[in-house]
Design an enzyme around this catalytic site. Structure first.
Site, PDB file in Angstrom:
ATOM      1  N   LYS A 185       0.780  -1.196   0.247  1.00 32.18           N
ATOM      2  CA  LYS A 185      -0.102   0.158   0.566  1.00 32.18           C
ATOM      3  C   LYS A 185       0.652   1.321   0.190  1.00 32.18           C
ATOM      4  O   LYS A 185       0.778   2.435  -0.914  1.00 32.18           O
ATOM      5  CB  LYS A 185      -0.638   0.334   0.608  1.00 32.18           C
ATOM      6  N   ASN A 186       1.916   0.947   0.894  1.00 33.68           N
ATOM      7  CA  ASN A 186       2.356   3.000   0.740  1.00 33.68           C
ATOM      8  C   ASN A 186       3.609   3.074  -0.090  1.00 33.68           C
ATOM      9  O   ASN A 186       4.089   3.684  -0.476  1.00 33.68           O
ATOM     10  CB  ASN A 186       3.212   2.591   2.788  1.00 33.68           C
ATOM     11  N   CYS A 245      -5.290  13.426  12.443  1.00 36.57           N
ATOM     12  CA  CYS A 245      -4.572  11.800  12.676  1.00 36.57           C
ATOM     13  C   CYS A 245      -4.493  11.088  13.664  1.00 36.57           C
ATOM     14  O   CYS A 245      -4.548  11.643  14.624  1.00 36.57           O
ATOM     15  CB  CYS A 245      -4.062  11.578  11.930  1.00 36.57           C
ATOM     16  N   ARG A 291       0.348  14.677  12.976  1.00 38.18           N
ATOM     17  CA  ARG A 291       1.324  14.393  11.387  1.00 38.18           C
ATOM     18  C   ARG A 291       1.062  15.551  10.620  1.00 38.18           C
ATOM     19  O   ARG A 291       1.151  16.212   9.927  1.00 38.18           O
ATOM     20  CB  ARG A 291       0.103  13.383  10.897  1.00 38.18           C
ATOM     21  N   PRO A 292       2.191  16.469  11.019  1.00 41.48           N
ATOM     22  CA  PRO A 292       2.249  17.375  10.271  1.00 41.48           C
ATOM     23  C   PRO A 292       3.408  17.657   9.413  1.00 41.48           C
ATOM     24  O   PRO A 292       3.922  16.285   8.545  1.00 41.48           O
ATOM     25  CB  PRO A 292       3.383  18.553  10.887  1.00 41.48           C
ATOM     26  N   ASP A 351       4.660   0.717  11.230  1.00 40.50           N
ATOM     27  CA  ASP A 351       3.487   0.174  11.345  1.00 40.50           C
ATOM     28  C   ASP A 351       3.328  -1.221  11.597  1.00 40.50           C
ATOM     29  O   ASP A 351       2.014  -2.354  11.673  1.00 40.50           O
ATOM     30  CB  ASP A 351       3.453  -0.154   9.574  1.00 40.50           C
ATOM     31  N   ARG A 393      -9.204  -0.793   4.182  1.00 39.29           N
ATOM     32  CA  ARG A 393      -8.257   0.534   3.559  1.00 39.29           C
ATOM     33  C   ARG A 393      -6.363  -0.157   3.431  1.00 39.29           C
ATOM     34  O   ARG A 393      -6.451   0.424   2.495  1.00 39.29           O
ATOM     35  CB  ARG A 393      -7.820   2.399   4.702  1.00 39.29           C
TER      36      ARG A 393
HETATM   37  N1  EPU Z   1       6.405  14.774  10.332  1.00 42.19           N
HETATM   38  C1  EPU Z   1       7.048  15.807  11.143  1.00 42.19           C
HETATM   39  N2  EPU Z   1       7.021  16.665   9.932  1.00 42.19           N
HETATM   40  C2  EPU Z   1       7.030  16.208   8.625  1.00 42.19           C
HETATM   41  C3  EPU Z   1       6.276  15.114   8.845  1.00 42.19           C
HETATM   42  C4  EPU Z   1       6.272  14.059   9.375  1.00 42.19           C
HETATM   43  O1  EPU Z   1       7.797  16.142  11.995  1.00 42.19           O
HETATM   44  O2  EPU Z   1       6.844  17.120   7.776  1.00 42.19           O
HETATM   45  C5  EPU Z   1       7.206  13.364  11.442  1.00 42.19           C
HETATM   46  C6  EPU Z   1       5.678  12.414  11.605  1.00 42.19           C
HETATM   47  O3  EPU Z   1       4.715  13.607  13.140  1.00 42.19           O
HETATM   48  C7  EPU Z   1       5.722  11.527  12.184  1.00 42.19           C
HETATM   49  C8  EPU Z   1       7.240  11.003  11.552  1.00 42.19           C
HETATM   50  O4  EPU Z   1       8.301  12.371  10.379  1.00 42.19           O
HETATM   51  O5  EPU Z   1       6.460  11.875  13.347  1.00 42.19           O
HETATM   52  C9  EPU Z   1       7.421  10.229  10.595  1.00 42.19           C
HETATM   53  O6  EPU Z   1       6.265  10.433   9.275  1.00 42.19           O
HETATM   54  P1  EPU Z   1       6.412   9.986   8.249  1.00 42.19           P
HETATM   55  O7  EPU Z   1       5.865  11.345   7.212  1.00 42.19           O
HETATM   56  O8  EPU Z   1       7.333   9.475   8.091  1.00 42.19           O
HETATM   57  O9  EPU Z   1       5.088   9.718   7.625  1.00 42.19           O
HETATM   58  P2  EPU Z   1       3.442   9.781   6.927  1.00 42.19           P
HETATM   59  O10 EPU Z   1       4.950   9.567   4.885  1.00 42.19           O
HETATM   60  O11 EPU Z   1       2.766  10.075   6.959  1.00 42.19           O
HETATM   61  C10 EPU Z   1       4.035   6.891   6.499  1.00 42.19           C
HETATM   62  C11 EPU Z   1       3.170   5.671   5.633  1.00 42.19           C
HETATM   63  C12 EPU Z   1       2.703   5.323   7.568  1.00 42.19           C
HETATM   64  C13 EPU Z   1       3.662   4.840   8.350  1.00 42.19           C
HETATM   65  C14 EPU Z   1       5.188   5.962   8.471  1.00 42.19           C
HETATM   66  C15 EPU Z   1       6.245   5.800   9.316  1.00 42.19           C
HETATM   67  C16 EPU Z   1       2.430   6.483   3.526  1.00 42.19           C
HETATM   68  C17 EPU Z   1       1.049   6.120   2.609  1.00 42.19           C
HETATM   69  N3  EPU Z   1       2.096   6.460   5.031  1.00 42.19           N
HETATM   70  O12 EPU Z   1       3.532   8.527   6.637  1.00 42.19           O
HETATM   71  O13 EPU Z   1       2.055   4.757   7.213  1.00 42.19           O
HETATM   72  O14 EPU Z   1       3.400   4.898   9.581  1.00 42.19           O
HETATM   73  O15 EPU Z   1       5.467   6.785   7.302  1.00 42.19           O
HETATM   74  O16 EPU Z   1       6.426   4.941   8.985  1.00 42.19           O
HETATM   75  O17 EPU Z   1       3.471   5.733   3.426  1.00 42.19           O
HETATM   76  C18 EPU Z   1       0.254   2.571   7.946  1.00 42.19           C
HETATM   77  O18 EPU Z   1       0.670   2.263   7.366  1.00 42.19           O
HETATM   78  O19 EPU Z   1      -0.870   2.664   8.576  1.00 42.19           O
HETATM   79  C19 EPU Z   1       1.189   4.118   8.409  1.00 42.19           C
HETATM   80  C20 EPU Z   1       0.758   5.574   8.954  1.00 42.19           C
END
Ligand code: EPU
Length: 432
Positions: free
Chosen positions: A22-23, A116, A121-122, A309, A401
């Site tokens: 998915k991701n 969320c 999740r900024p 995850d 999902r």
């Molecule tokens: N973060 C920031 N600022 C940003 C972006 C992220 O502070 O601009 C923080 C987040 O709050 C978090 C950390 O950095 O504490 C990591 O967040 P990341 O951006 O890596 O997460 P994401 O890209 O939103 C993806 C996966 C998530 C998975 C995370 C971590 C996708 C679509 N989603 O989310 O998947 O948990 O990486 O590996 O790729 C799931 O599949 O259940 C899921 C939540």
């Protein structure tokens, strides 16, 4: 609305295949926006998030067709730059259209993703990265507005308090591949899904060095072309199926998995007393859970650390493993929505800051429980497989999902698990 009824009935046995990730498929769909030519994506899992991403691409003007099971063709000949609130609010991952829109059109207007359930999740790092490339960023009326008319390559540091950002790195990469000059991304996320998207971009003509590392050098090209790409196997789904084998004391072989992506889970399962037999050539892993288990501590970290995850699923396993286990969440410190539901089934878990302190109990007892997010849902299903009596998991749209027919796959391994309309539940269990 459907619910799952699960009856714990002993060891699961047999072979099951993981679907595409998915991701990985979500940013890969978004990457199709980078070219006017057709892209063919294979090994696409059948998930509501994937169908929804298809709707977003269509809303942007792309032609999106599922031509056969697992195969989608996407052609983004002419696209607009606005991703509206009505769509983005339904799925956070839709923010990953921002990078390709800026890369290809030099502008984007994308609704800010909202709150969320798994924690804050900024997207500050996504925006910081674009600003480093000379984009002007504004936030108006709940929308991020990016003006990339003066975009150029530069150094970008993407490390945040919790380490690199997965979607932020993907956005930055998708912008940089069409940005004039050289972009160097430091502290880029190196999750297998990020690598998979990069490999697809290279097939499309992108110049990316350092794939799989935290340091990427991207030389912008003028245009990208179409390609055919097969999505990498879903390591989180595979991991969930492996834990299903372990928690039931079963003997389960998961196929269509890359063992190299599963090292942190294999390491923890082995430490816990579960036998894992990875076969990198045949891309499968056998999990045998016939020996007594012992508790282990877990800390979630960016790849190659233990994935957040799989944290909820491991909490379910530790809940029925003798001893004391401390599970610490370093990516989303509040991602413990599954804990109160596991407690309803008899688990002995206390939350202390970002840690779950788990005293393994001899057994759980089935109960009506409520799924709150995707991985929490999976943890409740796993707990139901190990519990005595009936477990009813409500709100399984969360599960659908991100898991391609998990109930069907578990049933093929011998689980007693049925999907039924909510009306089939004992009336007193139904959540209003
Ligand atoms: N973060 C920031 N600022 C940003 C972006 C992220 O502070 O601009 C923080 C987040 O709050 C978090 C950390 O950095 O504490 C990591 O967040 P990341 O951006 O890596 O997460 P994401 O890209 O939103 C993806 C996966 C998530 C998975 C995370 C971590 C996708 C679509 N989603 O989310 O998947 O948990 O990486 O590996 O790729 C799931 O599949 O259940 C899921 C939540």
């Amino acid at each position: 609305m459907d619910v799952l009824r699960i009856e714990g009935n002993g060891p699961l046995k047999g072979t099951v295949s993981a679907s595409g990730a998915k991701n990985a498929v979500l940013p890969i769909f978004a990457a199709c926006l980078l070219t006017a030519e057709e892209c063919t994506i294979e090994n696409v899992p059948d998930l509501s998030d994937v169908r929804f991403m298809g709707e977003i691409l269509k809303a942007l003007g792309a032609s999106v067709k599922r031509v056969s099971p697992g195969v989608w063709k996407i052609k983004a000949e002419q696209i607009g730059h606005v991703a509206p609130y009505e769509l983005v609010r339904k799925m956070r991952a839709s923010i990953c259209v921002m990078g390709p829109l800026v890369g290809r059109l030099r502008r984007a207007r994308v609704s800010m993703p909202g709150g969320c359930v798994i924690g804050q999740r900024p997207i500050d790092l996504h925006l910081k990265g674009l600003a480093r490339l000379g984009c002007k960023i504004g936030i108006h009326g709940g929308y991020v507005e990016v003006d990339g008319s003066a975009i150029h390559g530069d150094y970008v540091f993407l490390g945040g308090r919790q380490g690199p950002t997965v979607t932020g790195s993907e956005n930055m990469i998708m912008t940089a591949v069409l940005t004039p000059g050289v972009t160097r991304i430091e502290s880029a996320a190196c999750e297998p899904e990020v690598q998979d998207m990069c490999e697809m971009l290279v097939k499309m003509g992108a110049k990316i060095e350092g794939i799989g590392s935290h340091y990427l050098k991207i030389t912008g090209v003028e245009a990208l072309g179409g390609c055919t790409h097969r999505v990498v196997p879903d390591r989180i789904e595979a991991g969930t199926l492996m834990v299903a084998g372990a928690i039931t004391g079963g003997d389960v072989t998961v196929e269509n998995v890359i063992p190299g992506h599963m090292r942190s889970l294999i390491d923890k399962l082995e430490e816990c007393g579960v036998t894992c037999e990875p076969d990198p050539v045949k891309q499968k892993i056998r999990v045998i859970g016939d020996k007594p288990r012992k508790s282990v501590d877990i800390v979630t970290l960016p790849h190659p650390g233990f994935p957040t995850d799989l944290q909820a699923q491991m909490c379910a396993l530790m809940a029925v493993t003798p001893g004391l286990s401390i599970v610490t969440e370093r990516i989303y410190p509040n991602r413990f929505m599954h804990v109160p539901e596991l407690q309803r089934m008899g688990a002995d878990i206390a939350i202390e800051g970002p840690s779950a302190i788990i005293h393994g109990v001899e057994g759980l007892s089935g109960a009506p429980v409520m799924a709150s997010d995707l991985r929490a849902s999976a943890a409740l299903v796993l707990a139901g497989l190990a519990a005595s009596g009936e477990t009813w998991v409500q709100r399984i749209y969360h599960l659908d999902r991100g898991y391609d027919r998990l109930d069907v796959k578990l049933r093929a391994l011998g689980a007693t698990i049925d999907r039924m309309p909510v009306e089939s539940m004992p009336v007193s269990y139904i959540d209003e």
